[in-house]
Enzyme design. Structure first.
Site, PDB file in Angstrom:
ATOM      1  N   TRP A 180       9.536  14.230  29.965  1.00 45.20           N
ATOM      2  CA  TRP A 180       9.077  14.958  28.787  1.00 45.20           C
ATOM      3  C   TRP A 180       7.687  14.400  28.511  1.00 45.20           C
ATOM      4  CZ3 TRP A 180       8.016  13.952  23.491  1.00 45.20           C
ATOM      5  CH2 TRP A 180       8.076  15.070  22.658  1.00 45.20           C
ATOM      6  N   HIS A 223       4.567  29.351  -6.784  1.00 45.79           N
ATOM      7  CA  HIS A 223       3.434  28.431  -6.962  1.00 45.79           C
ATOM      8  C   HIS A 223       2.515  28.431  -5.746  1.00 45.79           C
ATOM      9  CE1 HIS A 223       4.990  27.009 -10.750  1.00 45.79           C
ATOM     10  NE2 HIS A 223       6.185  27.016 -10.184  1.00 45.79           N
ATOM     11  N   LYS A 247      16.126  16.392  23.300  1.00 47.50           N
ATOM     12  CA  LYS A 247      17.357  16.201  22.517  1.00 47.50           C
ATOM     13  C   LYS A 247      17.300  14.896  21.730  1.00 47.50           C
ATOM     14  CE  LYS A 247      21.542  17.050  21.103  1.00 47.50           C
ATOM     15  NZ  LYS A 247      21.594  17.977  19.955  1.00 47.50           N
ATOM     16  N   GLY A 254      10.069   5.888  28.055  1.00 46.52           N
ATOM     17  CA  GLY A 254       9.461   5.066  27.000  1.00 46.52           C
ATOM     18  C   GLY A 254       7.953   5.218  27.040  1.00 46.52           C
ATOM     19  N   CYS A 259      12.732  11.792  28.214  1.00 45.74           N
ATOM     20  CA  CYS A 259      12.900  11.548  29.645  1.00 45.74           C
ATOM     21  C   CYS A 259      14.322  11.083  29.941  1.00 45.74           C
ATOM     22  CB  CYS A 259      11.943  10.459  30.102  1.00 45.74           C
ATOM     23  SG  CYS A 259      10.238  10.807  29.711  1.00 45.74           S
ATOM     24  N   ARG A 297      18.473  16.753  27.532  1.00 46.84           N
ATOM     25  CA  ARG A 297      17.596  15.890  26.744  1.00 46.84           C
ATOM     26  C   ARG A 297      16.214  16.524  26.552  1.00 46.84           C
ATOM     27  NH1 ARG A 297      19.439  10.415  27.093  1.00 46.84           N
ATOM     28  NH2 ARG A 297      17.330   9.610  26.997  1.00 46.84           N
ATOM     29  N   GLU A 336      17.458  23.635   6.737  1.00 49.34           N
ATOM     30  CA  GLU A 336      18.073  23.488   8.059  1.00 49.34           C
ATOM     31  C   GLU A 336      18.060  24.826   8.812  1.00 49.34           C
ATOM     32  OE1 GLU A 336      18.611  21.279  10.012  1.00 49.34           O
ATOM     33  OE2 GLU A 336      20.087  22.031  11.430  1.00 49.34           O
TER      34      GLU A 336
HETATM   35  O1  M6R Z   1      19.614  12.149  17.370  1.00 47.64           O
HETATM   36  P1  M6R Z   1      19.057  12.264  15.981  1.00 47.64           P
HETATM   37  O2  M6R Z   1      20.033  12.866  15.023  1.00 47.64           O
HETATM   38  O3  M6R Z   1      18.509  10.979  15.453  1.00 47.64           O
HETATM   39  O4  M6R Z   1      17.848  13.262  16.120  1.00 47.64           O
HETATM   40  C1  M6R Z   1      17.017  13.568  15.032  1.00 47.64           C
HETATM   41  C2  M6R Z   1      16.179  14.797  15.308  1.00 47.64           C
HETATM   42  O5  M6R Z   1      15.349  14.584  16.416  1.00 47.64           O
HETATM   43  C3  M6R Z   1      17.052  16.032  15.570  1.00 47.64           C
HETATM   44  O6  M6R Z   1      17.919  16.278  14.511  1.00 47.64           O
HETATM   45  C4  M6R Z   1      16.165  17.266  15.810  1.00 47.64           C
HETATM   46  O7  M6R Z   1      15.532  17.620  14.626  1.00 47.64           O
HETATM   47  C5  M6R Z   1      17.005  18.423  16.368  1.00 47.64           C
HETATM   48  N1  M6R Z   1      16.299  19.082  17.424  1.00 47.64           N
HETATM   49  C6  M6R Z   1      17.328  19.448  15.381  1.00 47.64           C
HETATM   50  O8  M6R Z   1      18.035  20.517  15.910  1.00 47.64           O
END
Ligand code: M6R
Length: 604
Positions: A73, A501, A599, A100, A2, A27, A478
């Site tokens: 969100w 496996h 985000k 929150g 949010c 976000r 990744e």
């Molecule tokens: O802001 P942060 O690096 O702590 O965020 C961690 C994850 O939420 C963030 O890396 C998320 O996995 C991304 N969407 C990946 O692209």
């Protein structure tokens, strides 16, 4: 997560709020809304569509000089207009936006219901305006304080009162909120980006503090409502950094910024063969480290896995990497000689912050690798090393990940130098060779057409594999996450040797698989693994730095420029970012704002 924006001042609140919400869009959100007061009349608008769909409605509204806005969100209750913020109390007087989670909202809701309050949404937030109404005794600040006394959980709150349309009140606990100080106008927001167009003077609200804003004045109060001074900072972020600058999407812009990101990191911390980190940890303490814990989420956690490999190789100190949401509840084994490392782009990830608090309580040395300066993690950590990615807007993290890998590589070398755990000459050679990385990344970016063509070829698929050994496996993880989060194609990343496996059962005729192969020592093993999946019908693309790679075992091969082994993920990740991007464009999906994602994940 949010986003909150609040405004009181000389300009029309409707347009300032819309503008602020657009800046918070990155976000992630699934509904949004604004509330303004015009001629003592409350005007509330909400939508489950994009922010732009609020604009025609705001144009019909009377001008207003105060208001609050929100991107939601969904957590408690689905994405709907009735659940969207702002929320009002039963008398339509007090209006609230919230970021929150109120953990005891069901209990509070029951108590309020017994007193006759009605609820029209499924949210945890709706108890708040009603509690404020119940607690109101002529002073909005005091009513908010009494309300927060009974709230359990996390919150950033902006509140306005229809009968006092010149005052905006806010507070926060474990959820970010900043105050923007302008000339005859003042703001609250979830982050700087929402106010930078109007002012570069900002102040970060501390947990449990309150702030009262009017057009001319901002007053800060501590948890007992004693007036306090709050430091004002001047943000030097160039507004241009949060624009697309001619790129079709933020993600593409940010992938293209990988080159400059690595260069900035090296320029900031490397002086010849010397790594310059400003840390409050003495060399003797580094020498005593018996165990390192790396804690992070998502992409940042992948950077942690990569760091584990490099730190263990160069220092022989055992490293365990933990997902923050697991670490915080597992009663981790911590020793006074341990070092904890936190990695976060936003510095606001709730689970990672909770782990930081836990480690601090245990008195364990820690270093946070953070991208956003002045974020909660930056403020809470005793030692911070900043990644130099600049603002990252696309939900899918790209350049921040590359910055994390680069900085953690430097940290591993730094530690190895202090501990004399690796041949000094080889460490210096690594550092000398680091200056070649930006050019290598640039070369990959300039060959973007290859990845675009590949993406077009495989975008039909519903399943895909990313495979590698050692560091290449972390790159695979990744790459797979990137594809999943924006293209919604299911993919699996595996250590190549582990595939047989179980998961190899999923390979069938035409299943696309990307084999990352940069480790010369493992080439024979990797080639055998490729043959195993080819024999079962996989369509294999190899991404390699190995010049004599046997081309006939794969369907397609891409050669990457060679860099020192420990830096290879900085180069081999770029094709995977580009592939995820192009597949998503090919599928016509929203690259920068994928469904269900935020985000920064500021709730548990
Ligand atoms: O802001 P942060 O690096 O702590 O965020 C961690 C994850 O939420 C963030 O890396 C998320 O996995 C991304 N969407 C990946 O692209």
């Amino acid at each position: 997560m949010c986003g909150i924006i609040g405004y009181v001042g000389k300009n029309d609140a409707n347009s300032v709020l819309i503008d602020g919400l657009r800046k918070l869009e990155y976000r992630g959100y699934d509904s949004c809304g604004i509330a303004t007061i015009s001629n003592n009349q409350l005007q509330v608008m909400k939508t489950v569509n994009r922010i732009d769909s609020l604009v025609p409605c705001t144009q019909k509204l009377g001008t207003s000089n105060i208001g609050i806005g929100h991107t939601r969100w969904a957590t408690h209750g689905g994405a709907s207009e009735k659940n969207a913020h702002p929320h009002v109390d039963n008398s339509d007087r007090f209006v609230v936006v919230h970021n929150g989670i109120i953990e005891n909202y069901l209990e509070l809701r029951k108590e309020l219901a017994l007193q006759g309050y009605k609820f029209y949404s499924e949210t945890d937030t709706e108890v708040i305006p009603n509690l404020i109404a119940m607690n109101y005794d002529g002073n909005l600040l005091e009513a908010l304080k009494k309300t927060t006394n009974v709230l359990e959980g996390s919150y950033a709150l902006g509140v306005i009162d229809t009968k006092e349309p010149e005052v905006l009140v806010a507070t926060k606990k474990n959820s970010p909120l900043i105050v923007g100080l302008g000339e005859n106008e003042n703001f609250i927001a979830s982050d700087f980006s929402a106010v930078l167009k109007y002012t570069d003077a900002v102040s970060i609200l501390d947990n449990n503090d309150f702030v009262v804003l009017t057009k001319e004045d901002v007053k800060f109060y501590d948890r007992n409502l004693n007036l306090k001074q709050n430091a004002v900072k001047y943000i030097d972020t160039n507004d241009g950094d949060i624009e697309k600058n001619g790129y079709e999407h933020f993600m593409l812009k940010e992938i293209n910024e990988n080159t400059i990101t690595v260069k900035k990191t090296l320029d900031s911390y490397l002086d010849g063969e010397e790594i310059k980190f400003n840390l409050n940890i003495k060399p003797k303490e580094f020498k005593n480290i018996k165990h390192i814990h790396i804690v992070a989420c998502g992409t940042a956690m992948h950077a942690g896995l990569n760091a584990k490999y490099v730190i263990e190789k160069l220092t022989r100190i055992p490293v365990n990497v933990e997902v923050a949401s697991e670490f915080r509840y597992k009663n981790p084994i911590l020793d006074k000689d341990d070092l904890a490392i936190f990695i976060s782009q936003s510095g606001e990830t709730a689970d990672t912050l909770a782990c930081l608090e836990l480690v601090k309580q245990e008195g364990i040395k820690h270093i946070s690798f953070v991208n956003v300066k002045d974020s909660t993690m930056d403020n809470l950590s005793e030692n911070v090393l900043y990644t130099k990615a600049g603002p990252e807007i696309a939900v899918a993290s790209t350049k921040a990940y590359i910055a994390q890998i680069m900085l953690l590589d430097l940290f591993a070398i730094y530690l190895a130098k202090i501990n004399k755990s690796y041949d000094e000459e080889k460490l210096n050679d690594m550092l000398k060779s680091a200056i070649e990385i930006p050019n290598a990344i640039q070369e990959v970016l300039e060959n973007d057409e290859i990845y675009q063509n590949y993406a077009e070829r495989i975008s039909y698929t519903s399943d895909m594999f990313y495979l590698g050994r050692g560091l290449d496996y972390y790159v695979a993880l990744e790459g797979s996450l990137k594809l999943k989060e924006i293209s919604y194609i299911h993919s699996e990343a595996m250590p190549f040797g582990e595939l047989k496996h179980g998961s190899i059962a999923l390979i069938e005729e035409g299943t696309p698989a990307i084999a990352i192969a940069t480790d010369k020592k493992m080439i024979d093993k990797t080639v055998s693994n490729i043959k195993e999946i080819k024999a079962r019908g996989a369509d294999v693309m190899a991404i390699t730095t190995i010049k004599d790679f046997p081309e006939d075992v794969v369907d397609e091969i891409i050669y990457l420029p060679e860099v020192n082994e420990i830096f290879s993920p900085l180069v081999s990740t770029i094709p995977l970012q580009l592939i995820a991007y192009h597949v998503t464009v090919e599928k016509g999906l929203d690259v920068d704002k994928p469904r269900n994602l935020a985000k920064s994940v500021t709730v548990e």
